[in-house]
Each structure stands twice: as structure tokens, then as C-alpha cells.
Design a protein around this motif. Sequence first.
Motif, PDB file in Angstrom:
ATOM      1  N   ARG A   1      18.265 -22.822  10.487  1.00 52.15           N
ATOM      2  CA  ARG A   1      18.385 -21.811   9.443  1.00 52.15           C
ATOM      3  C   ARG A   1      19.599 -20.917   9.641  1.00 52.15           C
ATOM      4  O   ARG A   1      20.325 -20.610   8.690  1.00 52.15           O
ATOM      5  CB  ARG A   1      17.107 -20.961   9.377  1.00 52.15           C
ATOM      6  N   ALA A   2      19.843 -20.494  10.864  1.00 55.07           N
ATOM      7  CA  ALA A   2      21.021 -19.675  11.140  1.00 55.07           C
ATOM      8  C   ALA A   2      22.300 -20.445  10.843  1.00 55.07           C
ATOM      9  O   ALA A   2      23.257 -19.902  10.276  1.00 55.07           O
ATOM     10  CB  ALA A   2      21.011 -19.207  12.596  1.00 55.07           C
ATOM     11  N   ILE A   3      22.323 -21.722  11.209  1.00 53.72           N
ATOM     12  CA  ILE A   3      23.517 -22.538  10.976  1.00 53.72           C
ATOM     13  C   ILE A   3      23.743 -22.749   9.483  1.00 53.72           C
ATOM     14  O   ILE A   3      24.860 -22.598   8.977  1.00 53.72           O
ATOM     15  CB  ILE A   3      23.397 -23.886  11.707  1.00 53.72           C
ATOM     16  N   LEU A   4      22.683 -23.097   8.756  1.00 57.36           N
ATOM     17  CA  LEU A   4      22.832 -23.363   7.326  1.00 57.36           C
ATOM     18  C   LEU A   4      23.271 -22.106   6.573  1.00 57.36           C
ATOM     19  O   LEU A   4      24.120 -22.178   5.685  1.00 57.36           O
ATOM     20  CB  LEU A   4      21.521 -23.897   6.755  1.00 57.36           C
ATOM     21  N   ASP A   5      22.697 -20.966   6.909  1.00 52.07           N
ATOM     22  CA  ASP A   5      23.114 -19.716   6.268  1.00 52.07           C
ATOM     23  C   ASP A   5      24.597 -19.441   6.540  1.00 52.07           C
ATOM     24  O   ASP A   5      25.344 -19.035   5.641  1.00 52.07           O
ATOM     25  CB  ASP A   5      22.266 -18.549   6.778  1.00 52.07           C
ATOM     26  N   HIS A   6      24.993 -19.646   7.778  1.00 53.06           N
ATOM     27  CA  HIS A   6      26.392 -19.402   8.137  1.00 53.06           C
ATOM     28  C   HIS A   6      27.322 -20.342   7.380  1.00 53.06           C
ATOM     29  O   HIS A   6      28.364 -19.912   6.854  1.00 53.06           O
ATOM     30  CB  HIS A   6      26.584 -19.585   9.640  1.00 53.06           C
TER      31      HIS A   6
ATOM     32  N   LEU B   1      23.894 -33.239   7.569  1.00 51.95           N
ATOM     33  CA  LEU B   1      24.055 -33.539   6.151  1.00 51.95           C
ATOM     34  C   LEU B   1      24.901 -32.479   5.452  1.00 51.95           C
ATOM     35  O   LEU B   1      25.784 -32.799   4.646  1.00 51.95           O
ATOM     36  CB  LEU B   1      22.686 -33.659   5.484  1.00 51.95           C
ATOM     37  N   VAL B   2      24.634 -31.224   5.768  1.00 45.15           N
ATOM     38  CA  VAL B   2      25.372 -30.149   5.110  1.00 45.15           C
ATOM     39  C   VAL B   2      26.829 -30.122   5.571  1.00 45.15           C
ATOM     40  O   VAL B   2      27.749 -29.929   4.765  1.00 45.15           O
ATOM     41  CB  VAL B   2      24.663 -28.803   5.344  1.00 45.15           C
ATOM     42  N   LEU B   3      27.071 -30.316   6.850  1.00 48.22           N
ATOM     43  CA  LEU B   3      28.452 -30.409   7.324  1.00 48.22           C
ATOM     44  C   LEU B   3      29.191 -31.538   6.611  1.00 48.22           C
ATOM     45  O   LEU B   3      30.350 -31.394   6.209  1.00 48.22           O
ATOM     46  CB  LEU B   3      28.479 -30.637   8.840  1.00 48.22           C
ATOM     47  N   GLY B   4      28.500 -32.671   6.449  1.00 49.65           N
ATOM     48  CA  GLY B   4      29.123 -33.796   5.760  1.00 49.65           C
ATOM     49  C   GLY B   4      29.358 -33.516   4.288  1.00 49.65           C
ATOM     50  O   GLY B   4      30.417 -33.867   3.743  1.00 49.65           O
TER      51      GLY B   4
ATOM     52  N   LEU C   1      33.158 -30.706   6.387  1.00 45.51           N
ATOM     53  CA  LEU C   1      33.605 -29.908   7.525  1.00 45.51           C
ATOM     54  C   LEU C   1      33.584 -30.795   8.762  1.00 45.51           C
ATOM     55  O   LEU C   1      32.517 -31.217   9.215  1.00 45.51           O
ATOM     56  CB  LEU C   1      32.686 -28.700   7.715  1.00 45.51           C
ATOM     57  N   PRO C   2      34.725 -31.111   9.328  1.00 50.40           N
ATOM     58  CA  PRO C   2      34.751 -31.984  10.508  1.00 50.40           C
ATOM     59  C   PRO C   2      34.114 -31.317  11.719  1.00 50.40           C
ATOM     60  O   PRO C   2      34.171 -30.091  11.881  1.00 50.40           O
ATOM     61  CB  PRO C   2      36.247 -32.237  10.725  1.00 50.40           C
ATOM     62  N   PHE C   3      33.513 -32.135  12.561  1.00 52.64           N
ATOM     63  CA  PHE C   3      32.893 -31.598  13.771  1.00 52.64           C
ATOM     64  C   PHE C   3      32.822 -32.692  14.825  1.00 52.64           C
ATOM     65  O   PHE C   3      32.847 -33.892  14.517  1.00 52.64           O
ATOM     66  CB  PHE C   3      31.495 -31.040  13.486  1.00 52.64           C
ATOM     67  N   THR C   4      32.742 -32.253  16.060  1.00 51.47           N
ATOM     68  CA  THR C   4      32.486 -33.148  17.187  1.00 51.47           C
ATOM     69  C   THR C   4      31.006 -33.099  17.489  1.00 51.47           C
ATOM     70  O   THR C   4      30.431 -32.013  17.582  1.00 51.47           O
ATOM     71  CB  THR C   4      33.288 -32.704  18.423  1.00 51.47           C
ATOM     72  N   ASP C   5      30.385 -34.260  17.625  1.00 49.05           N
ATOM     73  CA  ASP C   5      28.943 -34.234  17.901  1.00 49.05           C
ATOM     74  C   ASP C   5      28.680 -34.551  19.373  1.00 49.05           C
ATOM     75  O   ASP C   5      29.325 -35.413  19.972  1.00 49.05           O
ATOM     76  CB  ASP C   5      28.196 -35.206  16.985  1.00 49.05           C
TER      77      ASP C   5
END
Length: 228
Positions: free
Chosen positions: A71-76, A21-24, A28-32
Motif C-alpha cells: 500500500r505504501a509503495i502503490l500510493d507513492h 504490475l503497477v511498475l510495469g 518504470l524500470p527497476f532492478t528486481d
Amino acid sequence: MSVERTLHHFPLDPASRQVRLVLGEKRLPFTDVQVRYWERPKELTALNPSGLTPVLVETRGEAQLVLCESRAILDHLEESAPEPALLGREPAERAEARRLLQWFDRKFEFEAGGYILHEKMEKRLLGLGAPELANLRQGREGLKNHLFYIDKLLQDREWLAGKRLSLADFAAAAHLSVIDYFGDVPWADFPAVKTWYMKLKSRPCFRPLLLDRWPGLTPAKQYDDLDF
């Protein structure tokens, strides 16, 4: 230098959904890469020794950064892609957003989501037999208690942590959306929560979640309905 992102996740994992959700929302594009975490694949444990999802890998040229768990990902992401800001622009809102992140990832998971998802999802994935009704009852009762609390917050606020959409909203929606996949959220009893969820559900970042399907786990009919 451009950044290539790869997200290793399980579609029906609330922690993975928070990151998606946050990437969207931050566009921020990403490969899943979908992983069956319960089988502890070597590719996942090589990235994260705990064997848990999500794991985000960022590649800049020859440099690679591995970020493990939500949490680490969201903070980053909040630090490296600060717009839109999802922790709030005022100290009080940021503190409240962090408190609610902890609330949903620990208290909600322990008292509600963990029971329901173990009985309805994990047992099927692991071949552990039919759900235990006592555990489902306990999870559903815990869910109602938390929905009362969310409703109370929304009586005085536009969003859970205050005036602005924040990580707290995405955390709550991620947890509730997986339970909604199985049709266990009593939306009709909590109209304020339903309205809040409909606003989130209508955002572009939510659309990929509504397309999620997993073999053998059929979503409830209202799951992908924006006007449920």
C-alpha cells in the motif's frame, strides 16, 4: 535527476505482484531482487523490520527512499508517477478502487487466498508436510464466493472499479494469478471473470509474471497461456 529503483520481492507473493504490475504499467524500470522472506534474511529485515515483501528502494544521487509493503509503495508510485492514473480520475472511482484494494488484500486473502496458498505453497517452502484437504476445501469455497462477487461487479462495469483500469484490477489479478499458478481458479464457471482476466493477462506489464517459476513449484499448464 534519474531514479534508480530496486524491488525486493518474492515472485509468488500477491502483494509483490501488485507492485510489479503497477511498475510495469507505468513503465518504470527497476532492478528486481528475489528474496526468500520466510528465512527472514538480514538484508530484508534491515529494510523492513516486519520481514515482509515487497520493499521498493528508490535512489536519487545520494538520497535513498525505502518504501515498505504494497500500500505504501502503490500510493507513492501514484503520487510520483501519476500517468497513467491508476486510482481513477473521478472521486467515486478513486473511492471504489481504494475499497477494492482493501477488499482483496484483507477479505479475499482471509477467506480464500490465504488458505490455498498456505496449503499449496507455504507448506512446501517451509517443509510442513502435505496440504490439509479441509483447508483447501474452505479456501476453494471462499474463492468461488469471491468470483461470484467479481462477476457481479463486471456485469455493470468494464473494469472492477468503474470505466477505467485501476489499482483494484491489479490487486485482484495479483491474488488470482498466484492461485492460477497452482491451477485452482475455476475459470470455466465464471466466463465474465475469465474475459476480464484475459484482458489483463495480455497487457505487457503482465508478461514478466507469466515467466515466474520457483524450484519445486511447477505452474499449471494454462498458467502462461494467453488463450487459456
